[in-house]
Design an enzyme around this catalytic site. Structure first.
Site, PDB file in Angstrom:
ATOM      1  N   HIS A   1       5.588  -0.012   3.944  1.00 32.09           N
ATOM      2  CA  HIS A   1       6.653  -0.675   4.703  1.00 32.09           C
ATOM      3  C   HIS A   1       6.342  -0.699   6.197  1.00 32.09           C
ATOM      4  O   HIS A   1       5.999   0.341   6.769  1.00 32.09           O
ATOM      5  CB  HIS A   1       7.953   0.092   4.438  1.00 32.09           C
ATOM      6  CG  HIS A   1       9.173  -0.497   5.057  1.00 32.09           C
ATOM      7  ND1 HIS A   1      10.060   0.254   5.788  1.00 32.09           N
ATOM      8  CD2 HIS A   1       9.662  -1.756   5.041  1.00 32.09           C
ATOM      9  CE1 HIS A   1      11.051  -0.522   6.187  1.00 32.09           C
ATOM     10  NE2 HIS A   1      10.843  -1.752   5.755  1.00 32.09           N
ATOM     11  N   GLU A   4       3.847  -4.583   3.977  1.00 29.25           N
ATOM     12  CA  GLU A   4       4.929  -5.465   4.425  1.00 29.25           C
ATOM     13  C   GLU A   4       4.996  -5.355   5.929  1.00 29.25           C
ATOM     14  O   GLU A   4       4.771  -4.266   6.488  1.00 29.25           O
ATOM     15  CB  GLU A   4       6.257  -5.008   3.810  1.00 29.25           C
ATOM     16  CG  GLU A   4       7.458  -5.852   4.165  1.00 29.25           C
ATOM     17  CD  GLU A   4       8.260  -5.379   5.387  1.00 29.25           C
ATOM     18  OE1 GLU A   4       9.229  -6.061   5.738  1.00 29.25           O
ATOM     19  OE2 GLU A   4       7.911  -4.335   6.001  1.00 29.25           O
ATOM     20  N   HIS A  19       9.990  -5.663  14.600  1.00 25.27           N
ATOM     21  CA  HIS A  19      11.166  -5.612  13.719  1.00 25.27           C
ATOM     22  C   HIS A  19      12.455  -5.985  14.452  1.00 25.27           C
ATOM     23  O   HIS A  19      13.209  -6.839  14.011  1.00 25.27           O
ATOM     24  CB  HIS A  19      11.296  -4.202  13.123  1.00 25.27           C
ATOM     25  CG  HIS A  19      12.461  -4.053  12.208  1.00 25.27           C
ATOM     26  ND1 HIS A  19      13.735  -3.759  12.654  1.00 25.27           N
ATOM     27  CD2 HIS A  19      12.572  -4.184  10.860  1.00 25.27           C
ATOM     28  CE1 HIS A  19      14.572  -3.702  11.627  1.00 25.27           C
ATOM     29  NE2 HIS A  19      13.886  -3.957  10.531  1.00 25.27           N
TER      30      HIS A  19
END
Ligand code: G3P
Ligand code: MG
Length: 251
Positions: free
Chosen positions: A14, A41, A56
């Site tokens: 992740h 990801e 993010h």
């Protein structure tokens, strides 16, 4: 309905390196490789001058020594920030990487990719379109395409229109009663969600309808085994140091 082919491994690191490295950075991707992961990801958005890069949040405050909203910063301004030392001094000098660099890194190291389209507020359509167009170019001729996903419906629609042949995953945090109609409308390969909204029955229903299921963010080995036993196809984890080994040991 026949299940669509799934060319990805069950475990995705992740945000690149999970909690072991600064998120969405090349050192994070290196951590995934070092830990034996075969898929990552990461989150992609646009700078103010329309360059695709990894981040993010809407702002760079949490994951760098800089301050400001990404939507108002050029790539050159963004790359002045140190995106590594907040995590640890050994990562000092890390920059927010460009999408193209990360694509190249993944291909060189045999990492499959889930490209999460994470638009700055109000830039959904253009981000979906540009990320999909670039992804199609960057992975042209590669054996396995990247999986494009987004919480933004508008971004995913734009991604589908720009690169219809790339697989898509619709990301949700809460259970949508109309999941089947939505997955069909967008021609998705997968339903990507918070693992907390899944039950064995829901996973079975999605798979019976022909779609794959991915769940974030799973760091507990028992929970991972349970989700896999329900038929979940892909898990996103931050626990690169323990989860993969725990899952493999079970095989
Ligand atoms: O794509 C799965 C996961 O990354 C979604 O949540 O907030 O970590 O981008 P987030
Ligand atoms: Mg993400």
């Amino acid at each position: 309905m026949t299940l669509q082919a799934w060319p990805y491994p069950a475990l995705f690191a992740h945000r690149g390196g999970g909690y072991l490295a600064p998120e969405n950075t090349l050192p994070g991707m290196a951590e995934a490789v070092a830990r034996g992961f075969h898929a990552v990801e990461f989150d992609v958005k646009l700078s103010s001058d329309n360059h695709t890069f990894l981040l993010h949040d809407d702002s760079i405050d949490r994951t760098s020594n800089g301050r400001g909203l990404a939507a108002r910063m050029t790539l050159a301004e963004l790359q002045q920030a140190d995106a590594g030392s907040w995590h640890g001094s050994r990562f000092a000098g890390t920059v927010f990487p460009r999408f193209a660099e990360v694509a190249r890194y993944c291909q060189q190291h045999g990492l499959r990719a889930n490209v999460e389209i994470k638009p700055c507020p109000g830039r959904d359509r253009e981000t979906g379109e540009q990320v999909a167009r670039e992804a199609a170019q960057l992975w042209a001729g590669q054996p396995v395409p990247p999986l494009l996903s987004s919480f933004s419906w508008e971004a995913l629609v734009a991604a589908r229109d720009a690169a219809p042949h790339l697989p898509r995953g619709w990301l949700v945090e809460e259970w949508p009663e109309d999941w089947e109609a939505r997955l069909r409308e967008l021609g998705c390969l997968s339903f990507n969600c918070d693992y907390l909204i899944l039950t064995a029955e829901r996973v079975a229903a999605i798979k019976a309808a022909g779609y794959r299921v991915m769940a974030y963010t799973v760091n507990d080995a028992d929970r991972a085994r349970e989700l896999l036993s329900w038929g979940v196809d892909g898990l996103f984890t931050d626990a690169l140091d323990s989860l993969r080994e725990a899952i493999l040991r079970q095989d």
